[in-house]
Design an enzyme around this catalytic site. Structure first.
Site, short mmCIF file in Angstrom:
data_model
loop_
_atom_site.label_atom_id
_atom_site.label_comp_id
_atom_site.label_asym_id
_atom_site.label_seq_id
_atom_site.Cartn_x
_atom_site.Cartn_y
_atom_site.Cartn_z
N ASP A 214 6.68 3.40 0.62
CA ASP A 214 5.66 3.80 1.56
C ASP A 214 6.04 5.13 2.23
O ASP A 214 7.20 5.34 2.60
CB ASP A 214 5.50 2.70 2.62
N GLU A 273 4.95 7.02 -2.63
CA GLU A 273 3.72 7.44 -1.98
C GLU A 273 4.08 8.70 -1.20
O GLU A 273 4.71 8.65 -0.15
CB GLU A 273 3.18 6.38 -1.02
#
Length: 559
Positions: A214, A273
């Protein structure tokens, strides 16, 4: 049902399985609820592993299932090495991994390294320990400004709106790039670095095959005084020297992680990401010495347009070649408006995809959303993507053709993006996180025994799994057949563009003779003799209808 032997036969058993995998993202709290409390759980996923096997995917990516207060949908993590008791236990997780592996499906889990939750043991220790303590050095604490430190250190704004600083009882302030419940970690602290290595080993030892990282571009920061103002910050280039985003030294962290990944046989995979300024910056995250792969989100902000698709495809394949990685293709995920809805709305024209929810403010779906056109275009775009070299990430529910759910009242919403605004304008992200419909009947359409944590609209009945599984023309049937054929047809990671004579029709060939043709326009496209070799997609009188895709392949390739 797909048995284990069939699944194993279709799965790439090499260490490079991820390069052209079809990965299915599960948002655990909205997938399936086994205990009837309205929240999806690990046993619920376990009860649907045959569905996943029948779909034909290579791996599942589990969004966070860790203990959490759900201030940000589970991305506020209390404990990185446990399962939220509302979702199950570590034993349940182990059972799920074993069941998926038995069906030839690998497992990817989400790692959230930029911040913890404010309930994490470390943060609670930091609050209790006070100024100057080693516990506070794990986070980013600063003194305030103003006469008595009553003002935040800077005027920076968080992603979810409001100040990016929160004052604690003793007067200091901590930095949170996201929600106030998500204090940022200090990645200059060796203890932070070592603890995440421990987390990576913990899940790898339990059989996890890979990790989705993330906001991988935000970990390292330079908060040397004097700190820039918000206006100054926004003018700084994102070239590796920005104080908060995509700093060059973040790759030192991922080099350490790569050593952990490579200590396993086969090596564990990772995908970043990383919302960064250029494809060249993104390629650094995808290097073999780092995470190995990075999400390409370019199609999330593209219209259903041949020129945009071709440019994005060509650019990302070129970048993948330079980095030695493979690219990823994404049309939907847990943060954006579902693509069946985006494609049924007026063009984005370069606007951020988050504004796709503005259609509700403008008068509702009856005024602007063409559901059938969105479905047709979504089918075409999906078949195009599944024919490309590289990996494709699918988001739960897109295989049913689900649209964004707008019918959620303010008091029912959960996303902090809705309540605080910030970078996520409009209605936030709840509309793509509504629990899935498994049956046309029942109070929660088969999601659980009674009710769901987000309201499901009545039109979910026509999209339910049991309805679509019985319909050979459904979106679910299309996905199943496409993924089945993709395993047979997948070949070397390259393509050659084929001239079509029309700017609104794209055609490319893979090295084994597999061809993909997408008509972005309204007028039919004559396929000529190739119409007889179509193995998937609509053909009408030898022509490809508008807003449609077909696959063409030699018979010997499909058996």
């Amino acid at each position: 049902m797909t048995d284990a032997s069939t699944a194993e036969a279709r799965t790439d058993d090499t260490a490079a399985w991820w390069r052209q995998a079809a990965v299915y993202q599960i948002y655990p709290r909205s997938f399936a609820d086994a205990n009837g409390d309205g929240i999806g759980d690990i046993p619920g996923i376990l009860s649907r592993v045959d569905y996943l096997a029948d779909l034909g995917i290579d791996a599942v990516w589990l969004s966070p299932f860790y203990p959490s207060a759900l201030a940000d949908g589970g991305y506020d993590v209390d404990d990185y090495r446990d399962v939220d008791p509302r979702l199950g236990t570590l034993a349940d997780f182990d059972e799920l991994v074993a069941a998926l592996h038995a069906r030839g499906i690998r497992v990817i889990v989400d790692i959230v390294p930029n911040h913890t939750s404010n309930r994490h043991a470390w943060f609670q220790e930091a609050l209790a320990a006070g100024r100057g303590s080693a516990a506070r050095e794990r986070y980013i604490f600063r003194e305030g400004t103003g006469e008595n430190g009553e003002l935040p250190p800077t005027d920076w704004v968080s992603v979810f709106g409001g100040s990016a600083w929160q004052r604690v009882d003793d007067g200091q302030w901590y930095f949170h790039h996201f929600a106030v419940e998500q204090p940022d970690l200090n990645w200059d602290n060796p203890e932070v670095r070592e603890d995440f290595l421990k987390t990576l080993r913990f899940w790898s030892d339990r059989g996890v095959d890979g990790f989705r990282i993330d906001v991988a571009h935000m970990l390292t920061k330079d908060l040397t005084e004097p700190l820039p103002s918000r206006a100054e910050l926004e003018l700084l280039p994102q070239d590796g020297t920005h104080p908060l985003i995509d700093r060059d030294e973040v790759h030192e962290i991922y080099a350490e992680w790569r050593k952990v990944f490579n200590s396993y046989d086969p090596p564990r995979t990772a995908v970043a990401e990383a919302w960064v300024s250029t494809p060249e910056r993104r390629a650094r995250y995808a290097s073999a010495e780092g995470l190995g792969q990075a999400f390409n989100f370019d199609l999330l902000v593209a219209d259903f347009d041949a020129e945009q698709f071709r440019s994005i495809i060509a650019d990302n394949l070129a970048q993948a070649t330079l980095s030695g990685s493979s690219t990823t293709w994404v049309l939907s995920n847990h943060d954006v408006t579902r693509h069946a809805t985006r494609y049924g709305l007026p063009p984005l024209n370069g606007r951020p995809v988050k504004q796709g929810t503005e259609w509700v403010k403008a008068g509702g779906p009856a005024d602007q959303l063409d559901r059938e056109r969105g479905r047709r275009r979504a089918h075409a775009a999906t078949l195009l993507l599944l024919g490309l070299p590289g990996s494709t990430y699918l988001y739960q529910g897109e295989e049913l053709g689900l649209h964004e759910v707008a019918e959620i009242s303010p008091e029912q919403r959960q996303d902090p993006a809705f309540f605080r605004g910030g970078e996520f304008d409009g209605l936030g992200r709840d509309g793509c996180r509504v629990p899935l419909p498994w049956t046309a009947e029942g109070s929660s359409f088969g999601f659980g025994a009674d009710g769901a944590h987000l309201p499901q609209p009545s039109w979910f009945a026509e999209y339910a799994v049991d309805v679509e599984a019985a319909d050979p023309s459904s979106t679910l049937s299309l996905y199943r057949e496409a993924l089945r054929l993709r395993h047979r047809l997948q070949t070397a990671e390259s393509l050659e563009w084929v001239e079509t004579g029309r700017v609104d029709v794209l055609r490319f060939a893979r090295p084994n003779g597999w061809q993909v043709v997408t008509n972005f326009g309204a007028e039919p496209f004559d396929l000529g003799a190739d119409a007889d070799a179509v193995v998937l997609g609509p053909v009408d009188g030898g022509a490809l209808p508008g807003e449609s895709t077909v696959w063409i392949a030699p018979q010997e390739l499909i058996g």
